[in-house]
Scaffold this motif. Structure first.
Motif, PDB file in Angstrom:
ATOM      1  N   PRO A 117       0.828  -1.155   0.021  1.00 22.23           N
ATOM      2  CA  PRO A 117       0.049  -0.130   0.181  1.00 22.23           C
ATOM      3  C   PRO A 117       0.667   1.096   0.119  1.00 22.23           C
ATOM      4  O   PRO A 117       1.682   1.296   0.652  1.00 22.23           O
ATOM      5  N   MET A 118       0.453   2.243  -0.765  1.00 24.59           N
ATOM      6  CA  MET A 118       1.256   3.502  -1.147  1.00 24.59           C
ATOM      7  C   MET A 118       0.333   4.489  -1.567  1.00 24.59           C
ATOM      8  O   MET A 118      -0.503   4.250  -2.064  1.00 24.59           O
ATOM      9  N   ILE A 119       0.600   5.689  -0.968  1.00 25.59           N
ATOM     10  CA  ILE A 119      -0.076   7.202  -1.363  1.00 25.59           C
ATOM     11  C   ILE A 119       1.020   7.882  -2.032  1.00 25.59           C
ATOM     12  O   ILE A 119       1.942   8.316  -1.515  1.00 25.59           O
ATOM     13  N   ALA A 120       0.970   8.025  -3.301  1.00 26.33           N
ATOM     14  CA  ALA A 120       1.920   8.717  -3.964  1.00 26.33           C
ATOM     15  C   ALA A 120       1.287  10.019  -4.279  1.00 26.33           C
ATOM     16  O   ALA A 120       0.226  10.303  -4.979  1.00 26.33           O
ATOM     17  N   ILE A 121       1.909  11.129  -3.795  1.00 26.04           N
ATOM     18  CA  ILE A 121       1.346  12.461  -4.013  1.00 26.04           C
ATOM     19  C   ILE A 121       2.207  13.314  -5.029  1.00 26.04           C
ATOM     20  O   ILE A 121       3.198  13.405  -4.793  1.00 26.04           O
ATOM     21  N   ALA A 122       1.535  13.686  -6.128  1.00 20.57           N
ATOM     22  CA  ALA A 122       2.276  14.680  -7.094  1.00 20.57           C
ATOM     23  C   ALA A 122       1.664  15.925  -6.866  1.00 20.57           C
ATOM     24  O   ALA A 122       0.463  16.171  -6.594  1.00 20.57           O
ATOM     25  N   CYS A 123       2.647  16.813  -6.949  1.00 17.08           N
ATOM     26  CA  CYS A 123       2.194  18.361  -6.913  1.00 17.08           C
ATOM     27  C   CYS A 123       2.555  19.004  -8.185  1.00 17.08           C
ATOM     28  O   CYS A 123       3.580  19.057  -8.661  1.00 17.08           O
ATOM     29  N   ASN A 124       1.510  19.417  -8.834  1.00 12.80           N
ATOM     30  CA  ASN A 124       1.124  19.789 -10.197  1.00 12.80           C
ATOM     31  C   ASN A 124       1.551  21.091 -10.083  1.00 12.80           C
ATOM     32  O   ASN A 124       1.568  21.917  -9.507  1.00 12.80           O
ATOM     33  N   ASN A 125       1.603  21.792 -11.474  1.00 12.43           N
ATOM     34  CA  ASN A 125       1.380  23.030 -11.694  1.00 12.43           C
ATOM     35  C   ASN A 125      -0.126  23.825 -11.362  1.00 12.43           C
ATOM     36  O   ASN A 125      -0.815  23.022 -11.011  1.00 12.43           O
ATOM     37  N   ARG A 126      -0.334  25.008 -11.527  1.00 11.90           N
ATOM     38  CA  ARG A 126      -1.443  25.824 -11.249  1.00 11.90           C
ATOM     39  C   ARG A 126      -2.425  25.061 -12.326  1.00 11.90           C
ATOM     40  O   ARG A 126      -2.113  24.871 -13.468  1.00 11.90           O
ATOM     41  N   LEU A 127      -3.993  25.194 -11.845  1.00 14.19           N
ATOM     42  CA  LEU A 127      -4.896  24.608 -12.799  1.00 14.19           C
ATOM     43  C   LEU A 127      -4.949  25.409 -14.055  1.00 14.19           C
ATOM     44  O   LEU A 127      -4.994  24.721 -15.241  1.00 14.19           O
ATOM     45  N   GLY A 128      -4.720  26.565 -14.120  1.00 18.88           N
ATOM     46  CA  GLY A 128      -4.738  27.244 -15.248  1.00 18.88           C
ATOM     47  C   GLY A 128      -3.482  27.037 -16.352  1.00 18.88           C
ATOM     48  O   GLY A 128      -3.310  27.408 -17.584  1.00 18.88           O
ATOM     49  N   ASP A 129      -2.607  26.597 -15.630  1.00 16.83           N
ATOM     50  CA  ASP A 129      -1.242  26.045 -16.340  1.00 16.83           C
ATOM     51  C   ASP A 129      -1.035  24.803 -16.758  1.00 16.83           C
ATOM     52  O   ASP A 129      -0.154  24.356 -17.544  1.00 16.83           O
ATOM     53  N   LEU A 130      -2.004  23.815 -16.448  1.00 17.26           N
ATOM     54  CA  LEU A 130      -2.015  22.371 -16.794  1.00 17.26           C
ATOM     55  C   LEU A 130      -2.283  22.398 -18.448  1.00 17.26           C
ATOM     56  O   LEU A 130      -3.244  23.309 -19.032  1.00 17.26           O
ATOM     57  N   ASP A 131      -1.688  21.536 -18.991  1.00 14.11           N
ATOM     58  CA  ASP A 131      -1.821  21.135 -20.408  1.00 14.11           C
ATOM     59  C   ASP A 131      -1.281  22.301 -21.260  1.00 14.11           C
ATOM     60  O   ASP A 131      -1.601  22.434 -22.324  1.00 14.11           O
ATOM     61  N   LYS A 132      -0.241  23.159 -20.674  1.00 15.84           N
ATOM     62  CA  LYS A 132       0.453  24.261 -21.410  1.00 15.84           C
ATOM     63  C   LYS A 132       1.803  23.765 -21.553  1.00 15.84           C
ATOM     64  O   LYS A 132       2.256  22.858 -20.771  1.00 15.84           O
ATOM     65  N   ASP A 133       2.422  24.444 -22.455  1.00 16.88           N
ATOM     66  CA  ASP A 133       3.864  23.688 -22.928  1.00 16.88           C
ATOM     67  C   ASP A 133       4.774  24.249 -21.966  1.00 16.88           C
ATOM     68  O   ASP A 133       5.786  24.937 -22.191  1.00 16.88           O
ATOM     69  N   ASP A 134       4.774  24.019 -20.595  1.00 17.71           N
ATOM     70  CA  ASP A 134       5.367  24.323 -19.375  1.00 17.71           C
ATOM     71  C   ASP A 134       6.711  23.319 -19.462  1.00 17.71           C
ATOM     72  O   ASP A 134       6.588  21.935 -20.004  1.00 17.71           O
ATOM     73  N   ALA A 135       8.023  23.597 -19.201  1.00 19.37           N
ATOM     74  CA  ALA A 135       9.067  22.889 -19.306  1.00 19.37           C
ATOM     75  C   ALA A 135       9.151  21.500 -18.396  1.00 19.37           C
ATOM     76  O   ALA A 135       9.623  20.615 -18.660  1.00 19.37           O
ATOM     77  N   GLN A 136       8.222  21.778 -17.224  1.00 16.40           N
ATOM     78  CA  GLN A 136       8.036  20.517 -16.385  1.00 16.40           C
ATOM     79  C   GLN A 136       6.737  19.929 -16.441  1.00 16.40           C
ATOM     80  O   GLN A 136       6.433  18.856 -15.736  1.00 16.40           O
ATOM     81  N   ASN A 137       5.916  20.392 -17.522  1.00 20.34           N
ATOM     82  CA  ASN A 137       4.458  19.923 -17.608  1.00 20.34           C
ATOM     83  C   ASN A 137       4.445  18.281 -17.966  1.00 20.34           C
ATOM     84  O   ASN A 137       5.361  17.643 -18.740  1.00 20.34           O
ATOM     85  N   ALA A 138       3.636  17.660 -17.399  1.00 23.45           N
ATOM     86  CA  ALA A 138       3.386  16.180 -17.477  1.00 23.45           C
ATOM     87  C   ALA A 138       2.144  15.659 -17.140  1.00 23.45           C
ATOM     88  O   ALA A 138       1.540  16.431 -15.899  1.00 23.45           O
ATOM     89  N   ASP A 139       1.374  14.894 -17.718  1.00 26.42           N
ATOM     90  CA  ASP A 139       0.100  14.282 -17.492  1.00 26.42           C
ATOM     91  C   ASP A 139       0.436  13.007 -16.699  1.00 26.42           C
ATOM     92  O   ASP A 139       0.334  11.880 -16.998  1.00 26.42           O
ATOM     93  N   HIS A 140       0.798  13.325 -15.274  1.00 26.75           N
ATOM     94  CA  HIS A 140       0.940  12.249 -14.451  1.00 26.75           C
ATOM     95  C   HIS A 140       0.115  11.097 -14.292  1.00 26.75           C
ATOM     96  O   HIS A 140       0.461   9.986 -14.108  1.00 26.75           O
ATOM     97  N   ILE A 141      -1.314  11.302 -14.244  1.00 26.87           N
ATOM     98  CA  ILE A 141      -2.182  10.337 -14.387  1.00 26.87           C
ATOM     99  C   ILE A 141      -2.189   9.152 -15.353  1.00 26.87           C
ATOM    100  O   ILE A 141      -2.062   8.028 -15.207  1.00 26.87           O
ATOM    101  N   ALA A 142      -1.968  10.106 -16.602  1.00 22.30           N
ATOM    102  CA  ALA A 142      -1.904   9.061 -17.893  1.00 22.30           C
ATOM    103  C   ALA A 142      -0.514   8.410 -17.905  1.00 22.30           C
ATOM    104  O   ALA A 142      -0.499   6.922 -18.094  1.00 22.30           O
TER     105      ALA A 142
END
Length: 186
Positions: free
Chosen positions: A92-117
């Motif tokens: 059992p594990m809970i992995a916590i991903a801390c993503n970019n701000r909502l407005g910046d998701l799916d934008k071409d940020d250098a660190q952007n990734a679709d963690h769920i996919a």
């Protein structure tokens, strides 16, 4: 109370004693709240992969979810080996991903990734938390899914602004009794 503080309150209620990770800009709302929390020790790893392996070890030893945290993009993808090991060995594990701000998701940020996919094949369940009021329920569901049935890793992907947003406690409802989950036999 901030979203980061809500996450830490839930972890405390679940009896989590350690969180493993590498601090970064997106994680600060949680790591700052952990710093102010006496019961939970934040263990700084030198690499996110090591943090995930440490969380896997806690899950294997205690059958309670080990918790790891990483920043968006490469921070999260560095945890893949530890998360995959937890899935393979029913830890059992809970992995916590801390993503970019909502407005910046799916934008071409250098660190952007679709963690769920990226991580979906390696976790039992994954959720993007996009509203601070949904944090308590997401934490509860993550714990239940990580520990029931065949135990394994789950992923909570938090938008940075959700973690940093202050909210009046009355808007999120009464405090949840997470202790009942941690105490129930699995």
């Amino acid at each position: 109370v901030t979203g980061g503080q809500l996450v830490v309150e839930a972890l405390q209620g679940l009896g989590v004693r350690f969180v493993f990770g590498v601090p970064g800009g997106q994680t600060l709302a949680i790591t700052d709240a952990l710093r102010d929390s006496n019961p939970i020790r934040f263990v700084t790893a030198r690499h996110e992969g090591a943090a995930a392996v440490m969380a896997d070890a806690i899950g294997r030893l205690t059958m309670q979810p080990g918790v790891c945290i990483a920043t968006t993009g490469p921070g999260v993808t560095n945890m893949i080996t530890g998360i995959g090991g937890a899935l393979r060995d029913s830890s059992p594990m809970i992995a916590i991903a801390c993503n970019n701000r909502l407005g910046d998701l799916d934008k071409d940020d250098a660190q952007n990734a679709d963690h769920i996919a990226i991580l979906r094949p390696l976790v039992k369940w994954a959720k993007l938390v996009a509203d601070v009021r949904g944090i308590p329920q997401a934490m509860e569901e993550a714990y239940i899914r990580a520990t029931t049935g065949n135990p394994g890793p789950v992923l909570l992907d938090f938008a940075r602004d959700v973690l940093e947003t202050p909210v009046e406690r009355k808007l999120i409802g009464p405090r949840r009794d997470f202790g009942r989950l941690a105490e129930s036999p699995r």
